[in-house]
Design a protein around this motif. Structure first.
Motif, PDB file in Angstrom:
ATOM      1  N   GLU A 276       1.087  -1.619   0.159  1.00 39.04           N
ATOM      2  CA  GLU A 276      -0.194  -0.206  -0.137  1.00 39.04           C
ATOM      3  C   GLU A 276       0.809   1.206  -0.068  1.00 39.04           C
ATOM      4  OE1 GLU A 276      -2.182   0.148   3.453  1.00 39.04           O
ATOM      5  OE2 GLU A 276      -1.315  -0.947   4.347  1.00 39.04           O
ATOM      6  N   VAL A 277       0.788   2.097  -0.297  1.00 41.81           N
ATOM      7  CA  VAL A 277       0.952   3.767  -0.442  1.00 41.81           C
ATOM      8  C   VAL A 277       2.091   3.968   1.154  1.00 41.81           C
ATOM      9  CG1 VAL A 277       0.618   5.668  -1.306  1.00 41.81           C
ATOM     10  CG2 VAL A 277      -0.561   4.441  -2.079  1.00 41.81           C
ATOM     11  N   PRO A 278       2.589   4.108   0.971  1.00 41.62           N
ATOM     12  CA  PRO A 278       3.598   4.292   2.562  1.00 41.62           C
ATOM     13  C   PRO A 278       2.904   5.677   2.871  1.00 41.62           C
ATOM     14  CG  PRO A 278       5.144   4.878   0.752  1.00 41.62           C
ATOM     15  CD  PRO A 278       4.039   3.884   0.123  1.00 41.62           C
ATOM     16  N   ALA A 279       2.575   5.976   4.401  1.00 36.13           N
ATOM     17  CA  ALA A 279       2.062   7.384   5.209  1.00 36.13           C
ATOM     18  C   ALA A 279       3.306   7.794   5.281  1.00 36.13           C
ATOM     19  CB  ALA A 279       1.537   6.720   6.733  1.00 36.13           C
ATOM     20  N   VAL A 288       7.872  10.726  -6.884  1.00 39.08           N
ATOM     21  CA  VAL A 288       7.339  10.044  -5.823  1.00 39.08           C
ATOM     22  C   VAL A 288       7.810   8.683  -6.866  1.00 39.08           C
ATOM     23  CG1 VAL A 288       5.864   8.783  -4.564  1.00 39.08           C
ATOM     24  CG2 VAL A 288       6.304  10.623  -4.071  1.00 39.08           C
ATOM     25  N   ASP A 289       8.391   7.944  -6.571  1.00 40.78           N
ATOM     26  CA  ASP A 289       7.964   6.430  -7.628  1.00 40.78           C
ATOM     27  C   ASP A 289       7.888   5.288  -7.021  1.00 40.78           C
ATOM     28  OD1 ASP A 289       8.766   4.261  -9.310  1.00 40.78           O
ATOM     29  OD2 ASP A 289      10.828   4.857  -9.698  1.00 40.78           O
ATOM     30  N   LEU A 290       6.657   4.684  -6.753  1.00 38.01           N
ATOM     31  CA  LEU A 290       6.635   3.869  -6.344  1.00 38.01           C
ATOM     32  C   LEU A 290       6.152   2.132  -7.159  1.00 38.01           C
ATOM     33  CD1 LEU A 290       2.934   4.776  -4.171  1.00 38.01           C
ATOM     34  CD2 LEU A 290       5.572   4.059  -3.136  1.00 38.01           C
ATOM     35  N   SER A 291       6.679   2.447  -8.167  1.00 41.69           N
ATOM     36  CA  SER A 291       6.519   1.327  -9.171  1.00 41.69           C
ATOM     37  C   SER A 291       6.937  -0.122  -8.422  1.00 41.69           C
ATOM     38  CB  SER A 291       7.196   1.720 -10.345  1.00 41.69           C
ATOM     39  OG  SER A 291       8.868   1.763 -10.351  1.00 41.69           O
ATOM     40  N   HIS A 292       6.460  -0.897  -9.602  1.00 44.52           N
ATOM     41  CA  HIS A 292       7.176  -1.963  -9.218  1.00 44.52           C
ATOM     42  C   HIS A 292       7.099  -2.915  -7.863  1.00 44.52           C
ATOM     43  CE1 HIS A 292       9.626  -1.596 -12.777  1.00 44.52           C
ATOM     44  NE2 HIS A 292       9.618  -2.511 -13.106  1.00 44.52           N
ATOM     45  N   ASN A 293       5.835  -2.785  -7.090  1.00 46.13           N
ATOM     46  CA  ASN A 293       5.785  -3.326  -5.816  1.00 46.13           C
ATOM     47  C   ASN A 293       4.734  -4.288  -5.898  1.00 46.13           C
ATOM     48  OD1 ASN A 293       6.744  -1.805  -3.329  1.00 46.13           O
ATOM     49  ND2 ASN A 293       7.147  -0.490  -4.381  1.00 46.13           N
ATOM     50  N   LEU A 298      -5.525   1.238  -4.945  1.00 48.33           N
ATOM     51  CA  LEU A 298      -4.776   2.412  -4.158  1.00 48.33           C
ATOM     52  C   LEU A 298      -6.539   3.531  -3.511  1.00 48.33           C
ATOM     53  CD1 LEU A 298      -2.057   4.098  -5.166  1.00 48.33           C
ATOM     54  CD2 LEU A 298      -3.744   5.513  -7.050  1.00 48.33           C
ATOM     55  N   LYS A 299      -6.214   3.625  -2.410  1.00 45.26           N
ATOM     56  CA  LYS A 299      -7.919   3.785  -1.228  1.00 45.26           C
ATOM     57  C   LYS A 299      -7.582   5.619  -1.238  1.00 45.26           C
ATOM     58  CE  LYS A 299      -6.652  -0.040   1.337  1.00 45.26           C
ATOM     59  NZ  LYS A 299      -6.328  -0.484   2.328  1.00 45.26           N
ATOM     60  N   ALA A 300      -8.614   6.279  -0.466  1.00 47.21           N
ATOM     61  CA  ALA A 300      -8.582   6.925  -0.617  1.00 47.21           C
ATOM     62  C   ALA A 300      -7.672   7.946   0.528  1.00 47.21           C
ATOM     63  CB  ALA A 300     -10.594   7.762  -0.840  1.00 47.21           C
ATOM     64  N   ARG A 301      -7.434   9.516   0.036  1.00 49.38           N
ATOM     65  CA  ARG A 301      -6.491  10.123   1.045  1.00 49.38           C
ATOM     66  C   ARG A 301      -5.076   9.422   0.215  1.00 49.38           C
ATOM     67  NH1 ARG A 301     -11.499  10.079   3.882  1.00 49.38           N
ATOM     68  NH2 ARG A 301     -10.948   8.574   4.478  1.00 49.38           N
ATOM     69  N   ASP A 302      -5.158   8.518  -0.134  1.00 49.96           N
ATOM     70  CA  ASP A 302      -3.037   8.251  -0.272  1.00 49.96           C
ATOM     71  C   ASP A 302      -2.668   9.415  -0.110  1.00 49.96           C
ATOM     72  OD1 ASP A 302      -3.401   5.900   0.826  1.00 49.96           O
ATOM     73  OD2 ASP A 302      -4.085   4.460  -1.101  1.00 49.96           O
ATOM     74  N   PHE A 303      -2.999   9.896  -0.705  1.00 51.87           N
ATOM     75  CA  PHE A 303      -1.988  11.220  -0.953  1.00 51.87           C
ATOM     76  C   PHE A 303      -2.148  12.263  -0.649  1.00 51.87           C
ATOM     77  CE2 PHE A 303      -1.467   8.020  -4.740  1.00 51.87           C
ATOM     78  CZ  PHE A 303       0.023   8.123  -4.494  1.00 51.87           C
ATOM     79  N   GLN A 304      -3.066  12.232   0.494  1.00 53.05           N
ATOM     80  CA  GLN A 304      -3.500  13.771   0.535  1.00 53.05           C
ATOM     81  C   GLN A 304      -2.336  14.443   1.601  1.00 53.05           C
ATOM     82  OE1 GLN A 304      -5.569  13.446   4.218  1.00 53.05           O
ATOM     83  NE2 GLN A 304      -4.644  12.198   5.362  1.00 53.05           N
ATOM     84  N   SER A 305      -1.268  13.918   1.769  1.00 55.30           N
ATOM     85  CA  SER A 305      -0.385  15.465   2.092  1.00 55.30           C
ATOM     86  C   SER A 305       0.360  15.793   0.931  1.00 55.30           C
ATOM     87  CB  SER A 305       0.359  14.836   3.732  1.00 55.30           C
ATOM     88  OG  SER A 305       0.541  13.958   3.028  1.00 55.30           O
ATOM     89  N   THR A 306       0.759  15.500  -0.046  1.00 54.44           N
ATOM     90  CA  THR A 306       1.726  15.576  -0.605  1.00 54.44           C
ATOM     91  C   THR A 306       0.686  16.529  -1.384  1.00 54.44           C
ATOM     92  OG1 THR A 306       0.130  13.415  -2.415  1.00 54.44           O
ATOM     93  CG2 THR A 306       2.299  13.388  -1.283  1.00 54.44           C
TER      94      THR A 306
END
Length: 465
Positions: A276-279, A288-293, A298-306
């Motif tokens: 999952e997307v790290p906090a 941000v590179d989240l490839s090859h995981n 992808l959940k709601a508010r995963d990128f709310q601080s970025t």
């Protein structure tokens, strides 16, 4: 005999003249003089005045660039075993990037000649020893990155030459929380050093394993250390029950990913085994590179601080679902990579906040060409500035290989009145289809269609029981 005597006298005079010549000013004085001259030339060569001279070294492995009038030297991933000499560069660098190399020891005076450095990135090396005078002369340094190395201890004296240091990263090192680490822990716990070693944790002894260095009581380090010096600490640790680690719903981005501050702040979270997307992704991160995981959802508010994110790479995750609010708030996102996943369609509303998106990669997904794919095409039509690629039908078989745009165009060519009449007659004449999932799905599809594209309702169906 007279001839021999004359020859001997001539030889003696020649030796005397040669000895006098070597003692003239400006000439060498034997082996000692040669060594002295070589040392003097080395010292002069390290000076700044030699940068533009013919003695300047050239290192094709690294690159120099200028951004906002600051000189960056990029030596990342160059298989370096030591610090390149300062006279290597054409200009005085302010940012030295040495991440992902093979440096094992930082010796005294390792950064001689780098007095104007502002940031120094040494993460992801093999550093196990930092000598006390390694950072001598770096009075202007504000950022020092030492995370992801092999450091077990570090003395406070090594940081004394850095009076302007503001950011110190030390996490992902096997810190040995015994007496030799006392001075460093006290330094980290000074209130003004709030950005020093925030995520660094103890590896040994067992009783302190996993505890943050900032939470360790320095008074106990030397009192309770193992007198034998065993790296695992006091044997009494084995009898004490191990405390369960606190439950964490999400991995922490700072410790799970590699953070690079210059020239722009980015996080490399690729190939980290994430589900999952790290906090805790910092607000000022640009890439941000989240490839090859293995981020399947992808959940709601995963990128709310970025809020400052410009590029986001989510490729090669076997992703199957993207919730509607998962990308909300990414108003400045320019590039989004969703390629090589398992997406069949994108739900209505997922892309609504991406006002400035200019590049969208969609290839390698099993796109299903039915009504659920229409939202993607409608959104792309309303955003003609977005360059997209890879939107091809994978199923059903009659549309395989076609672009989704071609499918939607052929769909709209059919007479919607005939299609709707035929469906109406079927619904009215077949009571078994009334209030079935098929009928509910049709109603939901009508509701999910964008309001500005929704045709006015021409028919009203009245069912009589």
């Amino acid at each position: 005999m007279r001839v021999n005597s004359g020859f001997a006298l001539a030889s003696l005079l020649f030796l005397l003249l040669s000895s006098i010549e070597t003692k003239k000013p400006g000439k060498g004085r034997g082996l000692r003089g040669a060594r002295h001259k070589l040392t003097r030339d080395r010292i002069r060569g390290a000076g700044r005045h030699s940068r533009s001279g013919p003695t300047r070294l050239v290192s094709p492995a690294c690159s120099e660039s200028t951004e906002s009038r600051d000189v960056f030297v990029d030596c990342q991933e160059r298989h370096l075993n030591s610090i390149p000499p300062s006279q290597t560069w054409s200009k005085e660098p302010k940012h030295l990037l040495l991440a992902r190399n093979r440096i094992k020891v930082l010796q005294d005076g390792a950064f001689f000649g780098y007095e104007r450095l502002i940031s120094l990135d040494l993460q992801q090396n093999q550093i196990s020893l930092v000598e006390e005078g390694a950072f001598h002369g770096l009075k202007e340094l504000t950022t020092l990155l030492l995370q992801h190395n092999h450091l077990g201890t570090l003395s406070e004296e090594a940081l004394i030459p850095l009076p302007n240091l503001r950011y110190l990263r030390l996490y992902d090192n096997p810190w040995n929380c015994l007496c030799p680490l006392d001075s460093l822990i006290r330094t980290l716990q000074v209130p003004s050093n709030r950005n020093f070693g925030n995520h660094a944790r103890c590896s040994v002894p067992i009783r302190l394993k996993g505890m943050k260095l900032k939470q360790v009581d320095p008074e106990l380090l030397c009192k309770e250390s193992d007198p034998t010096g065993h790296p695992e600490g006091d044997l009494r640790d084995m009898t004490e029950p191990l405390r369960p680690s606190p439950f964490r719903s999400k991995p922490d981005a700072t410790t799970s990913c590699h953070t690079y501050l210059f020239p722009k702040i980015r996080m490399d979270c690729s190939k980290r085994g994430l589900t999952e997307v790290p906090a805790g992704i910092p607000e000022d991160v640009v890439h941000v590179d989240l490839s090859h995981n293995s981020i399947h959802h992808l959940k709601a508010r995963d990128f709310q601080s970025t809020r400052s994110l410009r590029t986001l790479n989510l490729s090669n995750n076997n992703m199957e679902r993207i919730d509607t609010a998962s990308l909300s708030g990414l108003l400045h996102l320019r590039e989004l990579d969703l390629s090589e996943n398992s997406l069949h369609f994108v739900q209505y509303g997922v892309l609504e906040d991406l006002y400035f998106l200019s590049k969208l990669r969609l290839g390698g997904n099993p796109w299903v060409c039915d009504y659920s794919i229409h939202y993607m095409v409608y959104w792309l039509r309303l955003h003609p500035g977005v360059k997209h690629s890879g939107l091809l039908c994978r199923s059903p078989p009659e549309y395989t290989g076609e672009t989704v745009e071609e499918y939607v165009h052929s769909y709209n060519r059919e007479c919607p009145k005939d299609r709707q009449n035929s469906r109406t007659h079927q619904d009215q004449t077949d009571p078994e289809l009334w209030n079935t999932p098929m009928e509910v799905q049709g109603e939901l599809e009508e509701e999910l269609e964008p309001s500005h594209l929704r045709l006015p309702q021409k028919y009203q169906i009245i069912r009589l029981s």
